[in-house]
Design an enzyme around this catalytic site. Structure first.
Site, PDB file in Angstrom:
ATOM      1  N   HIS A  11     -53.830  -9.319 -13.472  1.00 56.30           N
ATOM      2  CA  HIS A  11     -53.864  -9.409 -14.941  1.00 56.30           C
ATOM      3  C   HIS A  11     -55.104 -10.182 -15.424  1.00 56.30           C
ATOM      4  CE1 HIS A  11     -49.843  -7.717 -15.766  1.00 56.30           C
ATOM      5  NE2 HIS A  11     -49.455  -8.325 -14.662  1.00 56.30           N
ATOM      6  N   ASP A  45     -47.619 -12.616 -11.498  1.00 59.57           N
ATOM      7  CA  ASP A  45     -46.853 -11.368 -11.393  1.00 59.57           C
ATOM      8  C   ASP A  45     -47.765 -10.182 -11.081  1.00 59.57           C
ATOM      9  OD1 ASP A  45     -47.966 -11.876 -13.991  1.00 59.57           O
ATOM     10  OD2 ASP A  45     -46.973 -10.066 -14.700  1.00 59.57           O
ATOM     11  N   GLU A  46     -47.161  -9.170 -10.536  1.00 61.59           N
ATOM     12  CA  GLU A  46     -47.769  -7.839 -10.374  1.00 61.59           C
ATOM     13  C   GLU A  46     -49.217  -7.877  -9.867  1.00 61.59           C
ATOM     14  OE1 GLU A  46     -45.499  -5.427 -13.924  1.00 61.59           O
ATOM     15  OE2 GLU A  46     -47.118  -6.745 -14.516  1.00 61.59           O
ATOM     16  N   SER A  47     -49.478  -8.709  -8.858  1.00 62.91           N
ATOM     17  CA  SER A  47     -50.844  -8.773  -8.332  1.00 62.91           C
ATOM     18  C   SER A  47     -51.022  -7.709  -7.252  1.00 62.91           C
ATOM     19  CB  SER A  47     -51.118 -10.173  -7.772  1.00 62.91           C
ATOM     20  OG  SER A  47     -51.148 -11.099  -8.825  1.00 62.91           O
ATOM     21  N   HIS A  48     -50.882  -6.460  -7.676  1.00 60.32           N
ATOM     22  CA  HIS A  48     -50.886  -5.356  -6.706  1.00 60.32           C
ATOM     23  C   HIS A  48     -52.261  -5.114  -6.087  1.00 60.32           C
ATOM     24  CE1 HIS A  48     -46.967  -4.929  -8.337  1.00 60.32           C
ATOM     25  NE2 HIS A  48     -47.326  -4.256  -9.421  1.00 60.32           N
TER      26      HIS A  48
END
Ligand code: TNX
Length: 527
Positions: free
Chosen positions: A277, A340-343
């Protein structure tokens, strides 16, 4: 000097109370019968006893507070101010010169409440006096919200020469079930002005929230001035979802928001979301970038494509500056690092990153908070885990000694649509109609997570689909009012049918505040 003022005030108070208790020449007022226990209070108080008469709030009422420099006087001023703007009634605070006093609201610090929770309070409402007892100014502040909710819309103009707003008499003993009662606003996907944020905070305060989490950075925008890295806002602050102009808060504006919230006994928790993000930050300073791609400004709504380079020293000196500057203007004990969501971050890099950033947060005197994914790293027990989608990570965190903030997306996400016809919002987690938002229990929602591990509840509002107060309010209200009750009132006292009636009682306030709430057909708003 101070001592003599305190003494004088105390004597004045004794005199007042004496006057009230034996004022023989006062006209006896024939108050109508009331029932405090059926008042439209949200959140519902712990204990209420009705004595079926009324306190007549009128121009002969004064507010009197503790004056020991403990914040009680400010609470009295706040109440007087709200009474003035809503009823056009001028009530003096700690000043009884020139008024013919017949009734008193006394806001008093005490150490004798049943509950030692800082926000506990007690209200004794009688014909001529309201006594509000609290351990702290925060408790007194919660107590005056109850009082505000008890003031009716209409005055009674037949009981005395002056109009009177009749408050039902009785006793209230109240304290919060959870110490953390939060709402989050994503000001990164779309920017919200200081005025818009203040309006939201005002309404949250009325329902006894005490935490406001600001999601200040994301792929689409960086919203807080960092003096040592000015391009973050010069470049990263100028974009938002859909291609709008974006915006950011100067440090002065952020401080103003913090002070505004603090006046309402609400702490602001700043979030800098990382290592994912982070497109807006890396686009502003490409040296931070870790995804190997050439960056462009991002105004879409996808997630999981950006990452800081977690193996680069520059990234940590950058974060040292960012956290230091924000910590310096943020009195909250917490600093939220997202996570979060550190893909686009390799798992080992992610873990390395979270562990290093936790040290930075602690170095600047703050407690780290992160979304549930941070439980993959080895973090200290003092950090806080915010549960949104992975129960196993919440449980892992609790086993590590971390406290959990409950924000399950399927129940507590304010950006979820009410139903398939909702004008704004998403539905990747669920549709959340107003009853589903209310009918669950944060204490038992994650199997294996005990109440002792839960710090509280937070309702996040992501802003991919909303960009102004009108749209924000459509998603937030009335659901955020229900979350206030889930966070304050224990499960045994919550009941949807009873709540629904009290919710209808909020319409007058919402209209008065010009809140664009969603008129779900599950509630009969006409009554
Ligand atoms: C998931 S919840 C996100 C956000 C999105 C949101 C939309 C979480 C920690 N991350 O980046 O805005 O879904 O509902």
């Amino acid at each position: 000097m101070r001592k003599s003022i305190v003494l004088k005030s105390a004597m004045l108070l004794v005199g007042l109370v004496f006057f009230l208790s034996c004022g023989t020449d006062k006209k006896k007022i024939d108050y109508p019968k009331t029932d405090l226990t059926t008042s439209a209070l949200i959140p519902k108080p712990l204990k209420m006893i009705a004595t079926n008469s009324a306190f007549g709030l009128d121009s002969k009422t004064v507010i009197y507070t503790d004056q020991k420099n403990n914040g009680f006087q400010e609470v009295g001023d706040f109440l007087a101010n709200k009474i003035k703007t809503r009823l056009n009634l001028e009530i003096p605070v700690n000043n009884t010169v020139d008024v013919s006093v017949e009734r008193i609201i006394y806001i008093h610090q005490t150490d004798t409440l049943e509950s030692d929770a800082p926000e506990a309070y007690q209200l004794y409402i009688k014909n001529d006096s309201i006594l509000l007892n609290a351990n702290t100014a925060a408790g007194a502040f919660r107590g005056i919200q109850t009082l505000r909710q008890l003031i009716p819309e209409q005055s009674n103009d037949t009981l005395s020469e002056q109009p009177m707003w009749l408050i039902p008499t009785g006793k209230i003993d109240d304290a919060p079930n959870f110490e953390y009662r939060g709402a989050m606003l994503d000001v990164a996907r779309h920017f919200f002005t200081v005025e818009e944020v203040k309006k939201y905070i005002d309404i949250l305060a009325y329902y006894k929230y005490n935490a406001f989490h600001m999601h200040l950075t994301d792929d689409q925008g960086w919203r807080i001035e960092i003096k040592s890295w000015p391009k973050l806002t010069e470049i990263g602050g100028q974009t938002e979802v859909g291609g709008g102009a974006g915006g950011f808060y100067t440090q002065e504006e952020f401080k103003d928001l913090v002070a505004y919230a603090a006046q309402r006994h609400i702490q602001i928790i700043p979030e800098v979301d990382m290592p994912g993000h982070t497109n807006a930050a890396s686009f502003s300073y490409p040296i931070l970038n870790g995804n190997g791609k050439t960056l462009e400004a991002y105004t879409g709504t996808h997630v999981g494509f950006s990452t800081f380079d977690s193996r680069k020293d520059t990234v940590y000196s950058f974060l040292d500056d960012v956290i230091r500057e924000i910590a310096a203007i943020s009195p909250s004990p917490y600093f939220h690092i997202g996570g979060d969501e550190s893909h686009a971050t390799k798992k080992s890099d992610y873990i390395h990153f979270v562990e290093k950033v936790e040290k930075l947060v602690q170095k600047h005197g703050k407690i780290m908070v992160g979304w549930n994914e941070i439980a993959q790293a080895k973090i200290s027990p003092s950090s806080v885990n915010q549960y949104w989608n992975e129960p196993h990570n919440a449980i892992k965190a609790a086993e590590n000694g971390n406290k959990i903030i409950m924000s399950p997306a399927k129940k507590a996400y304010l950006d979820m649509q009410y139903d398939s016809l909702s004008k704004h919002g998403l539905h990747w987690a669920a549709y959340i109609p107003v009853d589903d938002a209310y009918n669950w229990d944060p204490e038992s929602y994650v199997e294996g997570l005990s109440k002792a591990s839960i710090l509280g509840l937070e309702a996040p509002l992501w802003s991919e689909t909303i960009s102004n107060s009108f749209e924000l309010e459509y998603l937030a209200f009335p659901r955020a009012i229900g979350y206030a009750e889930l966070a304050w009132t224990p499960a045994e006292l919550r009941d949807w049918n009873d709540y629904k009636k009290r919710l209808v009682g909020q319409v007058a306030y919402m209209n008065y505040m010009d809140v664009n709430f969603y008129r779900t057909t599950l509630v009969n708003w006409e009554k």
